[in-house]
Design an enzyme around this catalytic site. Structure first.
Site, PDB file in Angstrom:
ATOM      1  N   LYS A 173      27.125  53.116  45.474  1.00 32.29           N
ATOM      2  CA  LYS A 173      27.866  54.326  45.851  1.00 32.29           C
ATOM      3  C   LYS A 173      29.011  53.960  46.788  1.00 32.29           C
ATOM      4  O   LYS A 173      28.787  53.494  47.904  1.00 32.29           O
ATOM      5  CB  LYS A 173      26.959  55.351  46.563  1.00 32.29           C
ATOM      6  CG  LYS A 173      27.641  56.709  46.677  1.00 32.29           C
ATOM      7  CD  LYS A 173      26.965  57.635  47.667  1.00 32.29           C
ATOM      8  CE  LYS A 173      27.412  57.368  49.058  1.00 32.29           C
ATOM      9  NZ  LYS A 173      28.857  57.732  49.263  1.00 32.29           N
ATOM     10  N   GLY A 226      29.176  50.239  56.996  1.00 34.68           N
ATOM     11  CA  GLY A 226      29.664  51.538  57.468  1.00 34.68           C
ATOM     12  C   GLY A 226      29.407  51.668  58.947  1.00 34.68           C
ATOM     13  O   GLY A 226      29.290  50.669  59.675  1.00 34.68           O
ATOM     14  N   THR A 230      25.157  55.549  61.110  1.00 33.27           N
ATOM     15  CA  THR A 230      24.633  55.662  59.743  1.00 33.27           C
ATOM     16  C   THR A 230      23.684  54.517  59.457  1.00 33.27           C
ATOM     17  O   THR A 230      22.627  54.684  58.858  1.00 33.27           O
ATOM     18  CB  THR A 230      25.783  55.658  58.729  1.00 33.27           C
ATOM     19  OG1 THR A 230      26.757  56.619  59.127  1.00 33.27           O
ATOM     20  CG2 THR A 230      25.287  55.981  57.325  1.00 33.27           C
ATOM     21  N   GLU A 248      25.990  45.987  57.703  1.00 31.29           N
ATOM     22  CA  GLU A 248      27.233  45.478  58.287  1.00 31.29           C
ATOM     23  C   GLU A 248      27.917  46.690  58.917  1.00 31.29           C
ATOM     24  O   GLU A 248      28.434  47.551  58.199  1.00 31.29           O
ATOM     25  CB  GLU A 248      28.089  44.862  57.195  1.00 31.29           C
ATOM     26  CG  GLU A 248      28.998  43.798  57.702  1.00 31.29           C
ATOM     27  CD  GLU A 248      30.212  44.381  58.419  1.00 31.29           C
ATOM     28  OE1 GLU A 248      31.232  44.173  58.078  1.00 31.29           O
ATOM     29  OE2 GLU A 248      30.190  45.047  59.363  1.00 31.29           O
ATOM     30  N   CYS A 282      36.702  46.719  60.597  1.00 26.96           N
ATOM     31  CA  CYS A 282      35.651  46.520  61.607  1.00 26.96           C
ATOM     32  C   CYS A 282      35.903  45.249  62.414  1.00 26.96           C
ATOM     33  O   CYS A 282      35.296  45.056  63.457  1.00 26.96           O
ATOM     34  CB  CYS A 282      34.298  46.447  60.930  1.00 26.96           C
ATOM     35  SG  CYS A 282      34.216  45.189  59.670  1.00 26.96           S
ATOM     36  N   GLU A 383      33.760  52.480  69.297  1.00 26.21           N
ATOM     37  CA  GLU A 383      34.614  52.090  68.182  1.00 26.21           C
ATOM     38  C   GLU A 383      35.540  53.247  67.805  1.00 26.21           C
ATOM     39  O   GLU A 383      35.072  54.306  67.420  1.00 26.21           O
ATOM     40  CB  GLU A 383      33.775  51.688  66.973  1.00 26.21           C
ATOM     41  CG  GLU A 383      34.624  51.132  65.828  1.00 26.21           C
ATOM     42  CD  GLU A 383      33.819  50.780  64.602  1.00 26.21           C
ATOM     43  OE1 GLU A 383      32.924  51.551  64.226  1.00 26.21           O
ATOM     44  OE2 GLU A 383      34.080  49.707  64.009  1.00 26.21           O
TER      45      GLU A 383
HETATM   46  O1  TXE Z   1      31.155  55.477  57.628  1.00 22.89           O
HETATM   47  P1  TXE Z   1      29.779  56.065  57.191  1.00 22.89           P
HETATM   48  P2  TXE Z   1      32.497  56.229  57.563  1.00 22.89           P
HETATM   49  C1  TXE Z   1      32.766  52.947  61.288  1.00 22.89           C
HETATM   50  C2  TXE Z   1      33.976  53.583  61.898  1.00 22.89           C
HETATM   51  C3  TXE Z   1      34.046  54.906  61.203  1.00 22.89           C
HETATM   52  C4  TXE Z   1      32.570  55.228  61.158  1.00 22.89           C
HETATM   53  C5  TXE Z   1      32.298  56.269  60.119  1.00 22.89           C
HETATM   54  O2  TXE Z   1      33.714  53.818  63.264  1.00 22.89           O
HETATM   55  O3  TXE Z   1      34.708  55.896  61.949  1.00 22.89           O
HETATM   56  O4  TXE Z   1      31.936  53.993  60.814  1.00 22.89           O
HETATM   57  O5  TXE Z   1      33.037  55.841  58.935  1.00 22.89           O
HETATM   58  C6  TXE Z   1      27.490  56.506  53.180  1.00 22.89           C
HETATM   59  N1  TXE Z   1      22.478  57.568  53.509  1.00 22.89           N
HETATM   60  N2  TXE Z   1      33.082  52.109  60.149  1.00 22.89           N
HETATM   61  O6  TXE Z   1      32.351  57.722  57.556  1.00 22.89           O
HETATM   62  O7  TXE Z   1      29.584  57.493  57.489  1.00 22.89           O
HETATM   63  C7  TXE Z   1      28.843  57.147  53.061  1.00 22.89           C
HETATM   64  O8  TXE Z   1      28.856  58.083  52.004  1.00 22.89           O
HETATM   65  C8  TXE Z   1      23.140  56.703  52.714  1.00 22.89           C
HETATM   66  C9  TXE Z   1      32.961  50.692  60.306  1.00 22.89           C
HETATM   67  O9  TXE Z   1      33.156  55.613  56.372  1.00 22.89           O
HETATM   68  O10 TXE Z   1      28.816  55.127  57.752  1.00 22.89           O
HETATM   69  C10 TXE Z   1      29.721  55.944  52.772  1.00 22.89           C
HETATM   70  O11 TXE Z   1      29.627  55.587  51.420  1.00 22.89           O
HETATM   71  N3  TXE Z   1      24.481  56.530  52.744  1.00 22.89           N
HETATM   72  C11 TXE Z   1      32.671  50.055  58.966  1.00 22.89           C
HETATM   73  C12 TXE Z   1      29.084  54.867  53.642  1.00 22.89           C
HETATM   74  O12 TXE Z   1      27.762  55.313  53.907  1.00 22.89           O
HETATM   75  C13 TXE Z   1      25.177  57.241  53.650  1.00 22.89           C
HETATM   76  C14 TXE Z   1      33.657  50.491  57.931  1.00 22.89           C
HETATM   77  C15 TXE Z   1      29.795  54.673  54.968  1.00 22.89           C
HETATM   78  O13 TXE Z   1      29.845  55.934  55.579  1.00 22.89           O
HETATM   79  C16 TXE Z   1      24.563  58.157  54.541  1.00 22.89           C
HETATM   80  C17 TXE Z   1      33.734  51.922  57.871  1.00 22.89           C
HETATM   81  C18 TXE Z   1      23.146  58.301  54.440  1.00 22.89           C
HETATM   82  N4  TXE Z   1      22.461  59.162  55.206  1.00 22.89           N
HETATM   83  C19 TXE Z   1      33.425  52.698  58.962  1.00 22.89           C
HETATM   84  N5  TXE Z   1      25.543  58.714  55.324  1.00 22.89           N
HETATM   85  C20 TXE Z   1      32.741  48.538  58.984  1.00 22.89           C
HETATM   86  N6  TXE Z   1      31.845  47.899  59.712  1.00 22.89           N
HETATM   87  O14 TXE Z   1      33.545  47.962  58.266  1.00 22.89           O
HETATM   88  C21 TXE Z   1      26.708  58.151  54.939  1.00 22.89           C
HETATM   89  N7  TXE Z   1      26.506  57.280  53.920  1.00 22.89           N
END
Ligand code: TXE
Length: 479
Positions: A173, A226, A230, A248, A282, A383
């Protein structure tokens, strides 16, 4: 532009026929819809993966390698289409998508096409016991890959390539915010001859489609990139089910600059490590610490260079800083800038939204530099994940190390010095999974990739990834 789920090699609508708007952040308008998939769609994807697993897991390494190489080749051939789709979906400059995102997605497949043919395990002779031990590293079965919106195809393929190379089948996904290149990958996999059901791509929200993947009783491993919150939620759900987890997560990475560094290279690289991809990586060095003796000079030079960066529409070849990924994210980043002054920070440059001609509703923000006088402020502890960096000075190596480590994250660190002793002393003590010295974001895909502390669990890359996506089994034979 409506996209569909890719299940069992076919493009299908979500079973409950629910859809989500997909925005083009550079103009702030909806340009299509994506499936708002539910657990019924995840179950359908799981069934397809489960049915494909017996035959896929028995393919030879050469068969897998040639299909992954073909996918890599097709991604390369479709560079322009994929880069435009990525830039339109994410808001990043087209030049960046062309130079980094899409080539790396191809490299991810090519790397694991090669790596799987070299991946071996070990044998141990129990001398004196007439026994030999073989370690098999067998594919797990059906695994889940969930990726974020900042480097959409780059991070999506970074998980999928090793998973299928190791003989698993995948329910994947992408982020609901940037689904387009994942959708296009499905077509590429069919064209490359990937058997149906080996890779299934399901679109939807994290707390519904994503949640259904992590909670599915028969999806045995989750590879996630992410946010830290989360990641913690996923761990709470999946750990009691004894799933393998690779998380990660976020970062708040120090960029430590000593006076003895190669100044011009440091300055030009620091522009990139601060603002590439609108700071939505990140690995960005968002906390800059500068040795006191060059702090004033650095401040002046850095502000001048940043003021020359062009904020503009992503398709403009002159653009250095594109649009942030969504309205919500722009507001989150702006909220941190708004507390700068109350935290004793001084905005040296930027801080304001930008109205771009012809794209007035786009999500544009100036690259922003904030001088802080303490590492304890929210700006240095949380962050922000946008085009915002803080700077402060330090006197000694010990002080720099303390400042760098005084944060809940531990993903990467960048160190600028030509002093070898200092390099080794600090690299050993920095709490990070990756330390770059006199460079940034140089990546050898054989190396372990991932963070410590609140930046996650496990490592991706090279044989680390193939070990994650396999189960070791010791067979002990006495003769
Ligand atoms: O990440 P999310 P987002 C950080 C950065 C950003 C924050 C949120 O601070 O502002 O994370 O970003 C899926 N069960 N990084 O919204 O919410 C969601 O649909 C399963 C750092 O992008 O964590 C998406 O596909 N999946 C990071 C993925 O998780 C779930 C890069 C990431 O979403 C879920 C991006 C659940 N309950 C953001 N909830 C890095 N380290 O590179 C959400 N998702």
């Amino acid at each position: 532009m409506n996209i569909k789920n890719y299940i069992n090699g076919e493009f299908v609508n979500p079973i409950k026929n629910q859809w989500i708007d997909n925005y083009n952040p550079s103009i702030g308008e909806v340009y299509g819809q994506i499936p708002n998939s539910t657990e019924e769609d995840i179950e359908k994807a799981y069934q397809a993966a489960n049915e494909a697993f017996p035959s896929w897991s028995k393919t030879t390494l050469d068969e897998r390698s040639s299909i992954l190489s073909k996918i890599a080749q097709l991604i390369k051939e479709k560079l322009d289409v994929l880069a435009e789709a990525e830039s339109k979906d994410n808001g990043k400059p087209l030049s960046l998508a062309k130079a980094v995102d899409i080539p790396r997605a191809s490299s991810n497949f090519q790397f694991f096409a090669n790596a799987i043919t070299q991946f071996a395990s070990e044998a141990h002779e129990s001398v004196g016991f007439n026994a030999i031990n073989l370690t098999l590293r067998q594919p797990i079965g059906v695994v889940g890959c969930i990726s974020p919106w900042n480097l959409p195809l780059y991070l999506f393929t970074w998980k999928i390539a090793p998973a299928i190379a190791a003989g698993n089948c995948v329910v994947a996904k992408p982020s609901e915010v940037t689904p387009m290149t994942a959708f296009l990958l499905g077509e590429i996999c069919n064209e490359a001859g990937l058997p149906k059901g080996v890779l299934n791509i399901v679109h939807g929200l994290g707390n519904s489609a994503g949640q259904a993947i992590i909670a599915h009783p028969k999806i045995k491993a989750i590879s996630f990139t992410g946010g830290t919150n989360t990641g913690a939620h996923i761990a709470r759900t999946a750990a009691p089910m004894f799933k393998k987890l690779s998380l990660e997560l976020g970062g708040k990475n120090p960029n430590i600059i000593f006076a003895d560094c190669d100044y011009d290279k440091m300055l030009s690289t620091t522009i990139k490590s601060s603002f590439a991809n609108q700071g939505q990586i990140c690995l960005c060095g968002s906390r800059i610490f500068v040795e006191e003796s060059i702090f004033e000079k650095f401040k002046e030079d850095f502000v001048k260079k940043v003021s020359e960066l062009k904020v503009g529409i992503p398709f403009d070849s002159e653009t250095n800083v594109g649009a942030l990924v969504s309205k919500q994210h722009l507001e989150k980043v702006k909220s941190y800038i708004n507390i700068a002054e109350e935290e004793g920070g001084v905005i040296l440059f930027g801080g304001e939204r930008v109205s771009v001609n012809g794209a007035e509703n786009g999500y544009y923000l100036q690259p922003t530099i904030i001088q802080v006088d303490s590492n304890k402020c929210k700006l240095n502890q949380e962050e922000i994940f946008g085009p915002v960096v803080t700077i402060m000075s330090f006197k000694t190596q010990e002080e720099a190390l303390t400042l760098a480590n005084d944060v809940s994250y531990g993903l990467s660190a960048t160190l600028w010095t030509n002093n070898l002793n200092r390099t080794m002393q600090m690299s050993q003590e920095l709490q990070a999974g990756i330390v770059w010295v006199n460079t940034w974001l140089m990546r050898d895909l054989r190396t372990p990739f991932g963070g410590t502390k609140a930046s996650g669990v496990g490592r991706e890359g090279g044989f680390e990834a193939l070990r994650f996506f396999t189960e070791p089994k010791n067979i002990c034979i006495q003769y």
